[in-house]
Design a protein around this motif. Structure first.
Motif, PDB file in Angstrom:
ATOM      1  N   ASP A 162      12.319  82.785  54.217  1.00 21.84           N
ATOM      2  CA  ASP A 162      12.257  82.972  56.020  1.00 21.84           C
ATOM      3  C   ASP A 162      13.573  82.759  56.614  1.00 21.84           C
ATOM      4  OD1 ASP A 162      10.030  83.906  55.573  1.00 21.84           O
ATOM      5  OD2 ASP A 162       9.127  82.441  55.925  1.00 21.84           O
ATOM      6  N   ASP A 163      14.848  82.265  55.890  1.00 20.54           N
ATOM      7  CA  ASP A 163      16.020  82.050  56.844  1.00 20.54           C
ATOM      8  C   ASP A 163      16.109  82.655  57.507  1.00 20.54           C
ATOM      9  OD1 ASP A 163      15.938  79.435  55.300  1.00 20.54           O
ATOM     10  OD2 ASP A 163      17.038  79.355  53.371  1.00 20.54           O
ATOM     11  N   GLU A 184      10.205  83.308  62.310  1.00 22.59           N
ATOM     12  CA  GLU A 184       9.691  82.271  61.528  1.00 22.59           C
ATOM     13  C   GLU A 184      11.020  81.187  61.730  1.00 22.59           C
ATOM     14  OE1 GLU A 184      10.156  85.298  60.942  1.00 22.59           O
ATOM     15  OE2 GLU A 184       7.884  85.745  59.519  1.00 22.59           O
ATOM     16  N   THR A 185      11.978  82.142  61.875  1.00 27.07           N
ATOM     17  CA  THR A 185      13.893  80.618  62.402  1.00 27.07           C
ATOM     18  C   THR A 185      12.767  80.318  63.889  1.00 27.07           C
ATOM     19  OG1 THR A 185      15.375  82.213  60.877  1.00 27.07           O
ATOM     20  CG2 THR A 185      16.026  80.938  62.380  1.00 27.07           C
ATOM     21  N   SER A 231       9.843  78.650  63.661  1.00 26.95           N
ATOM     22  CA  SER A 231      10.231  76.835  62.672  1.00 26.95           C
ATOM     23  C   SER A 231      11.436  76.099  63.696  1.00 26.95           C
ATOM     24  CB  SER A 231      11.396  76.317  61.726  1.00 26.95           C
ATOM     25  OG  SER A 231      11.600  75.604  61.181  1.00 26.95           O
ATOM     26  N   THR A 288      10.487  71.690  65.718  1.00 30.36           N
ATOM     27  CA  THR A 288      11.887  70.469  65.815  1.00 30.36           C
ATOM     28  C   THR A 288      12.650  70.567  67.290  1.00 30.36           C
ATOM     29  OG1 THR A 288      12.351  71.638  63.327  1.00 30.36           O
ATOM     30  CG2 THR A 288      13.606  69.814  64.363  1.00 30.36           C
TER      31      THR A 288
END
Length: 340
Positions: free
Chosen positions: A203-204, A209-210, A213, A217
Motif C-alpha cells: 500500500d506504500d 491508504e497513504t 495512514s 499519525t
C-alpha cells in the motif's frame, strides 16, 4: 648525446600515455555509470534536507523520497516550523497527487510530473538535466564529480542554473545547488542517505491508504495545537510596488474568509480562508494547473492564479497585472503576520 635525447623523448612519451590511462574519468563515462546504476535498480529511498532562500526567510525541509521502478514516487516534505505537519507528493497509476495529511485532503493533478520540470531531489531529473544540456560543465574533486547544468523550471525562470555533486565511489547525489542568474545559490539539497533496491509494502503508493495512514499519525501530533491555533491573517512581505488598500472579512459555513486588495504599480488580490479538517478521505479534488513549490508549501498555478494551503488556511493569490515570476515571488513571501 643524440641517443640520450631520443631515449628521453621516448620516456616522456610513455609517461604521458601512462598518465592519460590512469587519469580522471570523462564526463561521458561518469554519466554512463550513473545511468547504469539507476537503470539496474528496482527503486530507491532517499533522505535529504532542502534549504530554500527563494522567499524573504530561509525555509528548511526534511525530505523522504521513495521511488519504485514502475514510475511510482512518494515524496514527503516536512517543515519543522509548520505546526500542521507536512505534505506528500504521490505519483501512482491513478495520477499525481498532493496530500495534506493533517487536513485529510488530497489534490489530483493532470500532470506529467516529474518529467515536466527540474526536481532537485530526484535522481532521474538530475540525470535528465545533465543529458539535455549539451553545454554542461564537468569537473572533479578528491571526493566528487560535479556537473554544472541549466535547469528546466517551467514556472520559474529565475533559477536557470544548478551544480550537482555526485559521490565518486557510489555515484549517488550528495549535494545540489540551484542558482539564480547571478550564480548565487537559492536552493540547496543535501543528501544524507541513498538506499538502492529497498523493500516496499503493497500500500506504500496507494492514494487512499497513504492519506489515511499519514492522517492518523498527523492527528496524534497536532490535534491539541489545532484546537488552540487561532486564524491569523498573513501578509506578503514582497508586494511588487503595491500597498494594501482594502480588507474584507466574511463569515462562511467553513469559517472566516479574509479578502485583501493591493493596489499600486501592479494590482493583486489575496484571499485567505479557514480550512476545516474533513471527516473522511475517500475522494481527491481535481485541479487544473501545474504543481509549484513555494518554499513554505506546495501549491498549484493556473494562468494568473496561485493556490496553496498552510497551517489550516487556504490561500488564493490572483492578478491580471503581475508576471508569472512576480506572482510566484509574492506568494513565496506570504509569511508576515498582520500587525494589530
Amino acid at each position: 648525446m643524440r641517443k640520450w635525447k631520443w631515449s628521453r623523448i621516448v620516456m616522456v612519451f610513455f609517461v604521458m600515455l601512462f598518465l592519460a590511462a590512469c587519469g580522471g574519468k570523462s564526463q561521458e563515462s561518469v554519466l554512463s555509470k550513473i545511468e547504469e546504476k539507476l537503470e539496474e535498480a528496482d527503486g530507491y529511498k532517499v533522505k535529504a534536507e532542502m534549504l530554500m532562500r527563494t522567499g524573504q526567510d530561509e525555509q528548511v525541509y526534511e525530505i523522504d523520497v521513495w521511488h519504485k521502478k514502475q514510475n511510482f514516487y512518494r515524496i514527503s516534505l516536512t517543515n519543522p516550523q509548520d505546526e500542521k505537519g507536512g505534505q506528500v507528493i504521490l505519483k501512482n497509476e491513478e495520477g499525481v497527487f498532493v496530500l495534506t495529511p493533517a487536513l485529510k485532503k488530497s489534490f489530483k493533478f493532470q500532470s506529467d510530473w516529474p518529467d515536466n520540470s527540474s526536481q532537485p531531489y530526484l535522481l532521474q531529473s538530475l540525470v535528465k538535466d545533465v543529458v539535455n544540456d549539451k553545454e554542461a560543465v564537468f569537473e572533479t574533486t578528491d571526493q566528487h564529480y560535479i556537473f554544472q547544468t541549466k535547469t528546466n523550471y517551467q514556472n520559474n525562470t529565475l533559477l536557470p542554473f544548478q551544480e550537482i555533486y555526485f559521490d565518486k565511489k557510489e555515484y549517488t547525489p550528495v549535494l545540489v545547488k540551484v542558482l539564480d542568474k547571478d550564480k548565487k545559490s537559492q536552493v540547496e539539497v543535501r543528501f544524507s542517505r541513498f538506499e538502492n533496491n529497498p523493500d516496499f509494502a503493497t500500500d506504500d503508493f496507494k492514494t487512499e491508504e497513504t492519506l489515511a495512514s499519514l492522517s492518523a499519525t498527523a492527528e496524534e501530533t497536532v490535534v491539541t495545537e489545532a484546537e488552540e491555533m487561532p486564524f491569523t491573517v498573513m501578509l506578503p512581505l514582497y508586494t511588487a510596488g503595491s500597498e494594501l488598500v482594502d480588507k474584507k472579512e466574511v463569515e462562511t459555513d467553513e469559517g472566516k474568509r479574509v479578502i485583501l486588495t493591493f493596489a499600486g504599480e501592479k494590482n493583486f488580490t489575496l484571499v485567505q480562508q479557514e480550512e476545516p479538517t474533513v471527516e473522511t478521505a475517500t475522494t481527491s479534488e481535481e485541479v487544473k494547473g501545474d504543481m509549484i513549490h513555494l518554499g513554505h508549501a506546495i501549491g498549484f498555478i493556473t494562468n494568473q492564479v496561485i493556490e496553496w494551503s498552510k497551517d489550516g488556511t487556504h490561500y488564493m493569490l490572483a492578478s491580471d497585472e503581475l508576471t508569472k515570476e512576480e506572482l510566484i515571488e509574492v506568494a513565496q513571501s506570504v509569511q508576515g503576520q498582520e500587525v494589530k
